[in-house]
Design a protein around this motif. Sequence first.
Motif, PDB file in Angstrom:
ATOM      1  N   TYR A  51      -6.063   0.755   8.761  1.00  0.00           N
ATOM      2  CA  TYR A  51      -6.185  -0.280   7.733  1.00  0.00           C
ATOM      3  C   TYR A  51      -7.581  -0.310   7.123  1.00  0.00           C
ATOM      4  CZ  TYR A  51      -1.625  -2.062   9.045  1.00  0.00           C
ATOM      5  OH  TYR A  51      -0.281  -2.187   9.268  1.00  0.00           O
ATOM      6  N   ALA A  52      -8.376   0.693   7.430  1.00  0.00           N
ATOM      7  CA  ALA A  52      -9.680   0.816   6.787  1.00  0.00           C
ATOM      8  C   ALA A  52      -9.443   1.230   5.332  1.00  0.00           C
ATOM      9  CB  ALA A  52     -10.526   1.863   7.506  1.00  0.00           C
ATOM     10  N   ALA A  53      -9.591   0.281   4.438  1.00  0.00           N
ATOM     11  CA  ALA A  53      -9.289   0.541   3.031  1.00  0.00           C
ATOM     12  C   ALA A  53     -10.341  -0.107   2.144  1.00  0.00           C
ATOM     13  CB  ALA A  53      -7.903   0.012   2.674  1.00  0.00           C
ATOM     14  N   PRO A  54     -10.692   0.527   1.026  1.00  0.00           N
ATOM     15  CA  PRO A  54     -11.670  -0.058   0.108  1.00  0.00           C
ATOM     16  C   PRO A  54     -11.150  -1.344  -0.516  1.00  0.00           C
ATOM     17  CG  PRO A  54     -11.276   2.279  -0.383  1.00  0.00           C
ATOM     18  CD  PRO A  54     -10.207   1.838   0.565  1.00  0.00           C
ATOM     19  N   TRP A  55     -12.040  -2.274  -0.735  1.00  0.00           N
ATOM     20  CA  TRP A  55     -11.666  -3.454  -1.502  1.00  0.00           C
ATOM     21  C   TRP A  55     -11.420  -3.076  -2.952  1.00  0.00           C
ATOM     22  CZ3 TRP A  55     -14.692  -8.499  -0.023  1.00  0.00           C
ATOM     23  CH2 TRP A  55     -14.426  -8.804   1.310  1.00  0.00           C
ATOM     24  N   GLN A 140       0.795  -5.278   9.893  1.00  0.00           N
ATOM     25  CA  GLN A 140       0.577  -5.866   8.574  1.00  0.00           C
ATOM     26  C   GLN A 140       1.876  -6.540   8.141  1.00  0.00           C
ATOM     27  OE1 GLN A 140      -0.417  -3.034   5.540  1.00  0.00           O
ATOM     28  NE2 GLN A 140      -1.191  -4.565   4.124  1.00  0.00           N
ATOM     29  N   VAL A 141       1.817  -7.848   7.952  1.00  0.00           N
ATOM     30  CA  VAL A 141       3.021  -8.637   7.686  1.00  0.00           C
ATOM     31  C   VAL A 141       3.201  -8.849   6.191  1.00  0.00           C
ATOM     32  CG1 VAL A 141       4.144 -10.863   8.056  1.00  0.00           C
ATOM     33  CG2 VAL A 141       2.845  -9.795   9.912  1.00  0.00           C
ATOM     34  N   PHE A 142       4.399  -8.532   5.706  1.00  0.00           N
ATOM     35  CA  PHE A 142       4.743  -8.721   4.296  1.00  0.00           C
ATOM     36  C   PHE A 142       5.655  -9.939   4.152  1.00  0.00           C
ATOM     37  CE2 PHE A 142       4.541  -3.904   4.616  1.00  0.00           C
ATOM     38  CZ  PHE A 142       3.205  -3.846   4.233  1.00  0.00           C
ATOM     39  N   ARG A 143       5.299 -10.806   3.232  1.00  0.00           N
ATOM     40  CA  ARG A 143       6.118 -11.994   2.975  1.00  0.00           C
ATOM     41  C   ARG A 143       7.031 -11.808   1.772  1.00  0.00           C
ATOM     42  NH1 ARG A 143       3.626 -17.030   5.147  1.00  0.00           N
ATOM     43  NH2 ARG A 143       1.724 -16.496   6.292  1.00  0.00           N
ATOM     44  N   THR A 144       6.783 -10.785   0.959  1.00  0.00           N
ATOM     45  CA  THR A 144       7.597 -10.541  -0.233  1.00  0.00           C
ATOM     46  C   THR A 144       8.086  -9.101  -0.259  1.00  0.00           C
ATOM     47  OG1 THR A 144       5.764  -9.824  -1.652  1.00  0.00           O
ATOM     48  CG2 THR A 144       6.169 -12.203  -1.495  1.00  0.00           C
ATOM     49  N   GLN A 145       9.152  -8.861  -1.000  1.00  0.00           N
ATOM     50  CA  GLN A 145       9.680  -7.514  -1.122  1.00  0.00           C
ATOM     51  C   GLN A 145       8.703  -6.613  -1.868  1.00  0.00           C
ATOM     52  OE1 GLN A 145      12.351  -6.452   0.373  1.00  0.00           O
ATOM     53  NE2 GLN A 145      12.163  -4.360  -0.427  1.00  0.00           N
ATOM     54  N   LYS A 146       7.983  -7.178  -2.817  1.00  0.00           N
ATOM     55  CA  LYS A 146       7.016  -6.379  -3.580  1.00  0.00           C
ATOM     56  C   LYS A 146       5.921  -5.851  -2.667  1.00  0.00           C
ATOM     57  CE  LYS A 146       3.978  -6.486  -7.618  1.00  0.00           C
ATOM     58  NZ  LYS A 146       3.442  -7.300  -8.744  1.00  0.00           N
ATOM     59  N   GLN A 147       5.443  -6.666  -1.745  1.00  0.00           N
ATOM     60  CA  GLN A 147       4.428  -6.216  -0.802  1.00  0.00           C
ATOM     61  C   GLN A 147       4.972  -5.081   0.061  1.00  0.00           C
ATOM     62  OE1 GLN A 147       3.488  -9.789   1.347  1.00  0.00           O
ATOM     63  NE2 GLN A 147       2.088 -10.573  -0.233  1.00  0.00           N
ATOM     64  N   TYR A 148       6.201  -5.226   0.470  1.00  0.00           N
ATOM     65  CA  TYR A 148       6.854  -4.206   1.302  1.00  0.00           C
ATOM     66  C   TYR A 148       6.913  -2.876   0.556  1.00  0.00           C
ATOM     67  CZ  TYR A 148      10.378  -2.334   4.563  1.00  0.00           C
ATOM     68  OH  TYR A 148      11.059  -1.586   5.489  1.00  0.00           O
ATOM     69  N   GLU A 149       7.259  -2.935  -0.728  1.00  0.00           N
ATOM     70  CA  GLU A 149       7.392  -1.714  -1.520  1.00  0.00           C
ATOM     71  C   GLU A 149       6.036  -1.109  -1.856  1.00  0.00           C
ATOM     72  OE1 GLU A 149       9.596  -3.196  -4.802  1.00  0.00           O
ATOM     73  OE2 GLU A 149      11.511  -3.276  -3.711  1.00  0.00           O
ATOM     74  N   THR A 150       5.024  -1.957  -2.034  1.00  0.00           N
ATOM     75  CA  THR A 150       3.686  -1.480  -2.387  1.00  0.00           C
ATOM     76  C   THR A 150       3.029  -0.714  -1.241  1.00  0.00           C
ATOM     77  OG1 THR A 150       3.426  -3.363  -3.877  1.00  0.00           O
ATOM     78  CG2 THR A 150       1.429  -2.192  -3.283  1.00  0.00           C
ATOM     79  N   ALA A 151       3.530  -0.886  -0.031  1.00  0.00           N
ATOM     80  CA  ALA A 151       2.944  -0.211   1.126  1.00  0.00           C
ATOM     81  C   ALA A 151       3.010   1.304   1.018  1.00  0.00           C
ATOM     82  CB  ALA A 151       3.641  -0.668   2.404  1.00  0.00           C
ATOM     83  N   ALA A 152       3.844   1.817   0.111  1.00  0.00           N
ATOM     84  CA  ALA A 152       4.013   3.264  -0.022  1.00  0.00           C
ATOM     85  C   ALA A 152       2.697   3.976  -0.303  1.00  0.00           C
ATOM     86  CB  ALA A 152       5.027   3.569  -1.126  1.00  0.00           C
ATOM     87  N   ARG A 153       1.802   3.342  -1.073  1.00  0.00           N
ATOM     88  CA  ARG A 153       0.517   3.980  -1.410  1.00  0.00           C
ATOM     89  C   ARG A 153      -0.326   4.217  -0.166  1.00  0.00           C
ATOM     90  NH1 ARG A 153      -3.213   0.402  -5.027  1.00  0.00           N
ATOM     91  NH2 ARG A 153      -3.335  -0.722  -3.047  1.00  0.00           N
ATOM     92  N   ASP A 154      -0.406   3.202   0.697  1.00  0.00           N
ATOM     93  CA  ASP A 154      -1.195   3.349   1.916  1.00  0.00           C
ATOM     94  C   ASP A 154      -0.519   4.283   2.908  1.00  0.00           C
ATOM     95  OD1 ASP A 154      -3.322   1.764   1.132  1.00  0.00           O
ATOM     96  OD2 ASP A 154      -2.391  -0.069   1.855  1.00  0.00           O
TER      97      ASP A 154
END
Length: 410
Positions: A51-55, A140-154
Amino acid sequence: MKVVVLGGGVVGITTAYYAARDGHEVTVIDRMPGPAQETSFANAGEISPGYAAPWASPDVPAKALKWLFMEHAPLILRLQSIDPAMVTWGLAMLRNCTSERYAANKAKMVRLATYSRDMLQSLRAEEGIEYDQRSQGTLQVFRTQKQYETAARDIEVLKASGITFELLDRAGCCQAEPGLAGAAEPITGGLRLPGDETGDCFKFTNALAEIAQARGVQFQWNTMVDGLSEHDGIVTAHIGLQAVEADAFVLAGGSWSPQLTRQVGIRLPIYPVKGYSITLPVVDEQYAPQSTLLDETFKVATTRLGDRVRVGGMAELAGFDRSLHPKRQRTLERSVFSLFPGLAETQERNFWCGHRPMTPDSVPFVGRSKHRNLWLNTGHGTLGWTMSCGSARMIADGISGRHPEMNLLN
């Protein structure tokens, strides 16, 4: 060699330890009365290489505008605190908000963080150090479907870095963290990194300082370094009227580092980004987290530390202001109590704030400066605990004339 480490947080103490292990004569100087009294004191406690990621990411500019008007915003801008340093740092950060720079910066951070975790594990085995550590991963907990789908980049970066991960639905999240079964709000899923660890940074730093002292490290607490000077490429430190010389100075001063390097012609783009935490006792084991959870909505981390839970997060741009704003506490409580309602039974909070030394690209300065005897180990942002052992080992390797096992330039 005579090595002087300027800074007694987790980065400075780990640097002193590795330098002493190499046989150097080491002294640590810090203005506080003991180790880990500032940013390392009550951080989120997570050691999460994946989870080391740039801001600075492509979606941050749009998100930042929205966050400015949210009640429980991850980013807070104190308008009365805007100064040239904040503006310069902010513009530099925006220049890093491209897909290419995000990927390159994240790769560097993950590489250093993974190396650092390996160094920590070796140190722990060798020294038998205890600090409420656990090795049960990060969720990493997702509360929305969009967050779940956005995880693809990481996930693509995790794959490229060879880091094991699990993409979970709600049931999978509850299996990893049973306490989530009682969550007061919906959870759509999560991204779990089983190789991550947790631990109390304050306990670790103090225990390692004792080990370092047994190896001969000297400590000068309650000592302010008033300035640095340079002549013919050699740096000298000044404490009152006393001039301190060393074969190698290591600047590990966190957010305060630029104030010293500026005096010897080095401008470090480091800004003190304020973060908050609360610490709660575990009242009922079944309602408590077992490891670390990252709440993607609030950008808040909840970490189990022995019989306590540390909840930390937010980024407030307010210079070196140390005010404890009740609204920030409410945001931390909003995040953790919606996931683990049972933790709300106690009124104990231990509200705290600290200043993370953030660079515009989130990559720290680790290596020799343009001056022969001045080394930089600073600018780790929110990941000082995660990256401390790795960056300290890199500095010790350089001072001892070895080729470092890890290189941020690669």
